[in-house]
Structures are given as C-alpha cells and as structure tokens.
Motif scaffolding. Structure first.
Motif, PDB file in Angstrom:
ATOM      1  N   PHE A  20       0.890  -1.330   0.054  1.00  0.00           N
ATOM      2  CA  PHE A  20      -0.181  -0.088   0.003  1.00  0.00           C
ATOM      3  C   PHE A  20       0.785   1.235  -0.072  1.00  0.00           C
ATOM      4  O   PHE A  20       0.646   2.230  -0.660  1.00  0.00           O
ATOM      5  N   ASP A  21       1.846   1.298   0.973  1.00  0.00           N
ATOM      6  CA  ASP A  21       2.734   2.437   0.965  1.00  0.00           C
ATOM      7  C   ASP A  21       3.386   2.692  -0.320  1.00  0.00           C
ATOM      8  O   ASP A  21       3.324   3.858  -0.850  1.00  0.00           O
ATOM      9  N   GLU A  22       3.918   1.685  -0.829  1.00  0.00           N
ATOM     10  CA  GLU A  22       4.763   2.000  -2.294  1.00  0.00           C
ATOM     11  C   GLU A  22       3.672   2.304  -3.382  1.00  0.00           C
ATOM     12  O   GLU A  22       4.015   3.101  -4.105  1.00  0.00           O
ATOM     13  N   ILE A  23       2.775   1.604  -3.446  1.00  0.00           N
ATOM     14  CA  ILE A  23       1.827   2.115  -4.878  1.00  0.00           C
ATOM     15  C   ILE A  23       1.076   3.447  -4.448  1.00  0.00           C
ATOM     16  O   ILE A  23       1.124   4.224  -5.393  1.00  0.00           O
ATOM     17  N   PHE A  24       0.688   3.648  -3.217  1.00  0.00           N
ATOM     18  CA  PHE A  24       0.120   5.092  -3.033  1.00  0.00           C
ATOM     19  C   PHE A  24       1.201   6.133  -3.194  1.00  0.00           C
ATOM     20  O   PHE A  24       0.960   7.273  -3.732  1.00  0.00           O
ATOM     21  N   GLY A  25       2.640   5.791  -2.983  1.00  0.00           N
ATOM     22  CA  GLY A  25       3.752   6.686  -2.974  1.00  0.00           C
ATOM     23  C   GLY A  25       3.908   6.833  -4.516  1.00  0.00           C
ATOM     24  O   GLY A  25       4.107   8.034  -4.942  1.00  0.00           O
ATOM     25  N   THR A  26       3.665   5.943  -5.017  1.00  0.00           N
ATOM     26  CA  THR A  26       3.813   5.829  -6.826  1.00  0.00           C
ATOM     27  C   THR A  26       2.771   6.925  -7.226  1.00  0.00           C
ATOM     28  O   THR A  26       3.120   7.617  -8.222  1.00  0.00           O
ATOM     29  N   ALA A  80      -3.889   7.460   5.067  1.00  0.00           N
ATOM     30  CA  ALA A  80      -5.090   7.592   4.067  1.00  0.00           C
ATOM     31  C   ALA A  80      -4.585   7.218   2.481  1.00  0.00           C
ATOM     32  O   ALA A  80      -3.636   7.893   2.217  1.00  0.00           O
ATOM     33  N   ALA A  81      -5.560   6.758   1.748  1.00  0.00           N
ATOM     34  CA  ALA A  81      -5.239   6.456   0.578  1.00  0.00           C
ATOM     35  C   ALA A  81      -5.189   8.048  -0.523  1.00  0.00           C
ATOM     36  O   ALA A  81      -6.161   8.933   0.129  1.00  0.00           O
ATOM     37  N   PRO A  82      -4.467   8.284  -1.227  1.00  0.00           N
ATOM     38  CA  PRO A  82      -4.362   9.308  -1.908  1.00  0.00           C
ATOM     39  C   PRO A  82      -5.523   9.812  -2.871  1.00  0.00           C
ATOM     40  O   PRO A  82      -5.703  10.760  -3.137  1.00  0.00           O
ATOM     41  N   CYS A  83      -6.318   8.640  -3.479  1.00  0.00           N
ATOM     42  CA  CYS A  83      -7.280   8.941  -4.223  1.00  0.00           C
ATOM     43  C   CYS A  83      -8.374   7.586  -3.955  1.00  0.00           C
ATOM     44  O   CYS A  83      -8.007   6.672  -3.405  1.00  0.00           O
ATOM     45  N   LEU A  84      -9.353   7.798  -4.511  1.00  0.00           N
ATOM     46  CA  LEU A  84     -10.501   6.608  -4.466  1.00  0.00           C
ATOM     47  C   LEU A  84     -10.015   5.315  -5.125  1.00  0.00           C
ATOM     48  O   LEU A  84      -9.262   5.643  -6.177  1.00  0.00           O
ATOM     49  N   GLN A 253     -15.639  -2.716 -29.578  1.00  0.00           N
ATOM     50  CA  GLN A 253     -14.184  -3.294 -29.507  1.00  0.00           C
ATOM     51  C   GLN A 253     -13.969  -2.963 -27.883  1.00  0.00           C
ATOM     52  O   GLN A 253     -14.452  -2.394 -27.238  1.00  0.00           O
ATOM     53  N   THR A 254     -13.030  -4.000 -27.491  1.00  0.00           N
ATOM     54  CA  THR A 254     -12.572  -3.913 -26.134  1.00  0.00           C
ATOM     55  C   THR A 254     -10.892  -3.856 -26.333  1.00  0.00           C
ATOM     56  O   THR A 254     -10.345  -4.746 -26.938  1.00  0.00           O
ATOM     57  N   LYS A 255     -10.560  -2.976 -25.458  1.00  0.00           N
ATOM     58  CA  LYS A 255      -9.147  -2.709 -25.378  1.00  0.00           C
ATOM     59  C   LYS A 255      -8.848  -3.419 -24.026  1.00  0.00           C
ATOM     60  O   LYS A 255      -9.372  -3.092 -22.932  1.00  0.00           O
ATOM     61  N   PHE A 256      -7.803  -4.345 -24.446  1.00  0.00           N
ATOM     62  CA  PHE A 256      -7.516  -5.045 -22.924  1.00  0.00           C
ATOM     63  C   PHE A 256      -6.216  -4.912 -22.599  1.00  0.00           C
ATOM     64  O   PHE A 256      -5.201  -4.605 -23.596  1.00  0.00           O
ATOM     65  N   LEU A 257      -5.846  -4.578 -21.424  1.00  0.00           N
ATOM     66  CA  LEU A 257      -4.666  -4.314 -20.965  1.00  0.00           C
ATOM     67  C   LEU A 257      -4.298  -5.290 -19.412  1.00  0.00           C
ATOM     68  O   LEU A 257      -5.158  -4.961 -18.756  1.00  0.00           O
ATOM     69  N   ALA A 258      -3.350  -6.018 -19.330  1.00  0.00           N
ATOM     70  CA  ALA A 258      -2.844  -6.629 -18.366  1.00  0.00           C
ATOM     71  C   ALA A 258      -1.568  -6.128 -17.875  1.00  0.00           C
ATOM     72  O   ALA A 258      -0.777  -5.567 -18.595  1.00  0.00           O
ATOM     73  N   LEU A 259      -1.356  -5.870 -16.406  1.00  0.00           N
ATOM     74  CA  LEU A 259      -0.281  -5.077 -15.818  1.00  0.00           C
ATOM     75  C   LEU A 259       0.373  -6.152 -14.930  1.00  0.00           C
ATOM     76  O   LEU A 259      -0.089  -7.163 -14.435  1.00  0.00           O
ATOM     77  N   ASP A 260       1.855  -6.009 -14.761  1.00  0.00           N
ATOM     78  CA  ASP A 260       2.397  -6.730 -14.003  1.00  0.00           C
ATOM     79  C   ASP A 260       2.435  -6.490 -12.402  1.00  0.00           C
ATOM     80  O   ASP A 260       1.399  -5.663 -12.195  1.00  0.00           O
ATOM     81  N   LYS A 261       2.996  -7.211 -11.662  1.00  0.00           N
ATOM     82  CA  LYS A 261       2.686  -6.904 -10.220  1.00  0.00           C
ATOM     83  C   LYS A 261       3.813  -5.783  -9.718  1.00  0.00           C
ATOM     84  O   LYS A 261       4.770  -5.418 -10.428  1.00  0.00           O
ATOM     85  N   CYS A 262       3.677  -5.180  -8.645  1.00  0.00           N
ATOM     86  CA  CYS A 262       4.409  -4.049  -8.162  1.00  0.00           C
ATOM     87  C   CYS A 262       5.908  -4.314  -7.869  1.00  0.00           C
ATOM     88  O   CYS A 262       6.164  -4.656  -6.589  1.00  0.00           O
ATOM     89  N   ILE A 263       6.635  -4.233  -8.979  1.00  0.00           N
ATOM     90  CA  ILE A 263       8.127  -4.208  -8.639  1.00  0.00           C
ATOM     91  C   ILE A 263       9.046  -3.200  -9.423  1.00  0.00           C
ATOM     92  O   ILE A 263       8.268  -2.808 -10.410  1.00  0.00           O
TER      93      ILE A 263
END
Ligand code: 5GP
Ligand code: MN
Length: 472
Positions: A20-26, A80-84, A253-263
C-alpha cells in the motif's frame, strides 16, 4: 488555446501484494511529476488487505510470502489513500475479510472492494461510466460448486474461496446494459490471440504449452468478455504487461490491458484519462475538480435480488453452465430458466427505476487492527463470532433481506445452525499455534518464576513477530 478536457484521471495497477505505501507513493509521485490529480486507482487483484494477523493467515500463499503488508494502517486510519481506490480480489487475499464484503464494500476509508462480481457507476462532474468486475481465479474443478466456505475456513477452503464460481458468472450473464470498464485477476482465455502472442512468448516462454493447448486464461472471463463487450478490460495475475484489441462481431471493441505486479522497474501501472465523451487519452489530463462519487447500478441491484435465492440454496444449486467441447466455450444450460431470470430482473428494474442510489460511506472498523507493539499470538486465534458486516446489512436492506439465510455462508452467528464443524486451522498454522501456545505457557511460567525471584525485573516475555520462522 488549450482545450479544457473534462474527464477522470485513472491509474490502473496489476497485482498489489500488500504494498500500500509503495503504490500509493507511486501515485503521489506521478501526481507531482505530471502536476495532475489522479481521481481513481483501479486494482486487478492480489491486494492482501490484512487488518491483523488472523487475516494474514486467511490468505492462501506459500509460507515464505506471508507478510502483514501495510494495509492495516489504512484500515485504522493512521494513513489515508491518496485517491479513491477500487479493487477486485485475486488468489492472495484476506479471504475472510473479502467474504464479509461479498456484494462489495469499503475495506478502509476510500478503498472499495468491488465484490465477487459487480457492476457500479462512477461519476465525476459530467463524466460517468459503468465499472464491472469479478474476483478470484478459475479452476475448473470448483466452478460448479456453491459458495460454501463458511467461516472460519478449513485449510483447503482457503483456496476454494477464491475460485470462480458459476453463480458469479451467472449474475454477470444477466447484465444487458453497457459496461465501460471491467476488472479481472486472471485473463480471459484466448485473449493472447488478439495481441502479439510472439511478444508475449518472448517475455513468458513458459506460457507456450498453455497457449498451444488453449488453456491460458479463464474460460468464464472469455464468456463474460463476449457477453458484456466492455470498452476496456484490465487484468493482472500473469505478471507481465500485455495489450490486445478484441473486435466483437457486433462492431464493439474491447481494449485489453494486463499489468505486472508491483516491482520497481516493471510495468505495473498505467495512467490515462477517461473523458466525458468516452475517449481514453494518454499524456493529456483532466483538471476539473468535482468530487468523484460511486452509485449502485439499478440493473445490477435487480440481478442481485433476482439471484439471491440461488445463493441461499447453497449446495442444491443446479448446474448453470456447460462446456461445449466443439465450440470450446461455456454455454448457459437451461435457456428457458435463464429467460425466467432475465424477465424477473427486468421486472425488478422497474422497481429500482432510474433512481441514482449513492453507495454510502459506511465503513466501520469491525475488528482490532494489527498492533505493532503486540508481539503475542493473540491475533492468530479465529474470532468466535463474525457478525454480519454492517455494510452488508445495509446493502441487504435495499432488498428488505435480513441476511439470516446467509448465516454460516457469509457470516457466523454461533447461536444459529452452522454447516461445518469446529475451526480447523491449516496444518502449518495448527502446528504453529500449538508451538506458540507452548512457548507462551513456558515463558509465562518463566516470568512467574522470575517475578518470584526478583519482583522488579522488566517485562520481556513476549514473542516478537520476527521470531515466527515463517515470516522470515
Ligand atoms: P501469483 O502471484 O498469483 O501467486 O502467481 C501468478 C504466477 O503464475 C505468475 O508468475 C504467472 O505468470 C503464473 N501463471 C498464472 N496463470 C498461469 C497460466 O495459466 N499458465 C502459466 N503457465 N502460468 C500462469
Ligand atoms: Mn495472482
């Protein structure tokens, strides 16, 4: 003159894994660099919302990866989360907590779990869209099973609980409206055919066998993708970034996007702006400052009410889908029964009408959060009673349902009949609890002895969380 863009600045993230801290920091870093405000963070599972040690042990995962993470600070309001932030579940979750929120709910202020499947509406100023999603991963052997993993989970149920179940797919299959964005943890089966399979295989050679046999990804998600045809579909789980464009027979149309894990250094986050005329913009942002709000979707509420009876008959639930080996796809079993459900849903939609029902901010702390100073084993022991979560109570009130029928399934009131026997901890946890209990007894005996000998000796008897071998 620069055109003023009205819209919602969205960040999408792959697997969270308790960072949480890292991703909210990002998120804060991106906001600073781009001089924008991110309105919404969408997360595609493996979030690990552990409120305390007990939650942590309700996560299925190899022992070496068990860790508390930083969610508890957001749960108790110290951070607190920086955004919804809106998320679906993956295969590494505090599954007991998410089960309390089966229909969706706030797991912390500003952090919303979408539920096991759901469609909601999101609104900021003049921009609105519908967000759907479904949690868990697909394992064929569990698909037709009921959601019969009552609290507290037995060890094997720690896994069953996050396997995609037919009831959640059935609910999505009844949705006829337009869905703009959709979240899943694993990928829709065959999605690689709509992007560069070659590039994917360069990054993930080990996918070759599954791609050849047509087994990469989730069969139910393929079904949902073809039914809902959302404008966007975001996923995670495979730990690789992958883009695809699905052109449906209907012209959508569907735009598909898969993302990596937080590293650090990996592609785990994507920012874009969704505009009021439904475009997605990159490197162009919205600066309108209205608050972002969540609403229930009346069609979805109608589906929940129509299918409620299927949840409550538990193990007597009929088989709702069958696999057609020629077409290689899932099909709805009984078309006439399905039509009945559709019609009932349409009738109920008239009751809900076009009322815009706001999702209330009714988060409450319902269990003691992790205490860094408390190094005892207290938090490991399962609670004796898990009352119906206040948020689920108010959700069921929308339908005049008390939730009593769900006792043992969603929550556990000991004076009510239960389905399974006493709590059986996962084997490793069972041993650990015994060991720690013995340690504690011995240490207490030691302490008593010490106190007898030197009454003023400092209290240093408690276990440190670092002493737990499986946390290292
Ligand atoms: P998790 O973080 O959920 O424990 O692990 C996901 C890992 O399993 C990732 O490394 C991902 O690449 C791999 N994985 C997930 N689904 C599949 C699949 O269907 N086939 C293959 N070969 N690997 C998968
Ligand atoms: Mn995963």
């Amino acid at each position: 003159m620069i055109e003023q863009i009205e819209g919602i600045n969205i960040a999408v993230e792959g697997c969270f894994h308790g960072n949480f801290d890292e991703i909210f920091g990002t998120i804060r870093e991106i906001e600073k660099q781009k001089k924008i405000k991110i309105d919404l963070l969408l997360v595609c599972g493996d979030v690990q919302t552990h409120r305390n040690k007990h939650d942590m042990f309700n996560m299925a995962c190899p022992i070496k990866y068990l860790s508390m993470g930083t969610f508890y600070k957001y749960y108790e309001g110290k951070e607190a989360a920086p955004c919804l932030t809106i998320f679906i579940g993956g295969n590494h979750e505090a599954s007991n907590y998410l089960r309390e929120m089966y229909f969706g709910g706030w797991v912390a202020p500003n952090i919303y779990y979408l539920g096991d499947s759901n469609v909601i509406q999101i609104k900021k100023g003049n921009t609105t869209f519908r967000l759907g999603g479904t949690s868990g991963i697909f394992k064929i052997f569990d698909f037709n099973n009921p959601k019969l993993e009552p609290f507290p989970f037995k060890s094997e149920q720690l896994r069953n609980v996050y396997h995609t179940k037919q009831i959640d797919l059935f609910k999505l299959s009844l949705y006829e409206g337009e869905v703009n964005m959709f979240l899943s943890h694993d990928w829709p089966q065959q999605i690689h055919q709509h992007g560069s399979t070659k590039e994917l295989l360069k990054k993930k050679q080990n996918f070759e066998a599954d791609i050849k046999s047509g087994r990469l990804g989730s069969q139910p998600h393929k079904f949902t993708l073809e039914r809902l045809q959302p404008d966007f579909w975001f996923a995670a789980h495979m730990h690789v970034k992958f883009e695809a464009l699905v052109k449906h027979k209907t012209g959508r149309q569907t735009k598909f996007l898969a993302l990596d894990k937080c590293i650090a250094g990996r592609d785990f986050i994507q920012v874009f702006t969704y505009t009021k005329d439904k475009k997605d913009l990159y490197e162009q942002y919205a600066y309108n400052e209205e608050p972002i709000e969540l609403f229930y979707d009346s069609e979805w509420l109608s589906i929940v009410h129509t299918t409620y009876k299927l949840l409550t008959i538990w193990d007597k639930i009929p088989k709702l889908f069958e696999y057609n080996p020629v077409l290689k796809e899932l099909q709805i079993m009984k078309k006439d029964k399905y039509e009945e459900f559709l019609n009932e849903k349409r009738e109920r939609m008239k009751i809900f009408g076009n009322h815009q029902l706001k999702i209330p901010h009714n988060f409450e702390v319902t269990t003691p959060p992790y205490d860094e100073q408390d190094n005892t084993i207290k938090g490991l022991v399962p609670p004796k009673r898990i009352p119906l979560n206040n948020q689920m109570k108010s959700y069921l009130n929308l339908f005049n349902e008390s939730g009593q029928e769900l006792n043992g399934l969603i929550f556990y009131e000991p004076d009510q009949p239960r389905v399974i026997g006493e709590f059986v901890a996962p084997d490793f946890l069972q041993k650990q609890i015994e060991l720690e209990n013995q340690k504690e007894i011995l240490q207490q005996q030691d302490l008593k002895q010490q106190q007898l000998e030197e009454p003023s000796s400092p209290k240093d008897d408690e276990l440190n969380i670092q002493d737990f071998p499986f946390l290292q």
